[in-house]
Design a protein around this motif. Structure first.
Motif, short mmCIF file in Angstrom:
data_model
loop_
_atom_site.label_atom_id
_atom_site.label_comp_id
_atom_site.label_asym_id
_atom_site.label_seq_id
_atom_site.Cartn_x
_atom_site.Cartn_y
_atom_site.Cartn_z
N MET A 92 -9.50 -26.51 -31.41
CA MET A 92 -10.69 -27.04 -30.76
C MET A 92 -11.69 -26.85 -32.02
SD MET A 92 -13.23 -25.51 -27.77
CE MET A 92 -12.87 -24.00 -28.27
N THR A 94 -15.36 -26.64 -32.87
CA THR A 94 -16.66 -26.42 -32.37
C THR A 94 -17.95 -26.78 -32.81
OG1 THR A 94 -16.29 -24.22 -33.47
CG2 THR A 94 -15.45 -24.33 -31.30
N GLY A 136 -8.14 -22.29 -32.92
CA GLY A 136 -6.89 -22.67 -32.28
C GLY A 136 -5.57 -21.63 -32.68
#
Length: 144
Positions: A92, A94, A136
């Motif tokens: 991910m 962010t 992740g």
């Protein structure tokens, strides 16, 4: 061709939970230009300052696939190392990473499954302001 003297990375039973690798990477123009040349990715958000100024980002951002490349390279070179193969990844992003930023990346062995020869590596990275930019899990098969 296999080069003599290249040692395989760590096998699954040579790794330990909590083992870490810390990287510091500065994103330079040359890296971005190489990426754009290799992929023919023409997204103006990655290189055109005038275009990016009109977006919510205000300046060009680094393509996430470049960040993936830094991470997968570290797995191939260091943890577990040569001969390992990524079989799954869930990352991910962010926050965006901007040109010329320095990012701190940590790869940590989180789980080891000896019978299946799979290692879960937790990855997280922060920018210069210590904001999370990616996090992740990457599943890796170490060399056998």
């Amino acid at each position: 061709m296999i080069q003599k003297g290249i040692k395989l990375g760590k096998k699954v039973d040579e790794l330990s939970t909590g083992e870490r690798l810390h990287l510091i990477e500065k994103i330079e123009d040359k890296d971005l230009l190489l990426y754009l040349g290799l992929t023919n990715d023409s997204n103006p958000l990655y290189i055109q300052h005038d275009y990016a100024a009109e977006t919510p980002y205000k300046k060009p951002i680094v393509p996430v696939i470049m960040l993936n490349g830094i991470i997968t390279s570290a797995i191939s070179k260091h943890i577990p190392g040569p001969g390992s193969r990524i079989i799954e990844q869930s990352l991910m992003y962010t926050e965006p990473v901007y040109h010329y930023e320095t990012i701190n990346i940590v790869l940590e062995v989180q789980h080891i499954n000896i019978s299946q020869n799979i290692v879960d590596i937790h990855v997280y990275a922060t920018n210069e302001e210590e904001q999370s930019v990616l996090e992740g899990i990457i599943k890796v098969m170490p060399p056998v």
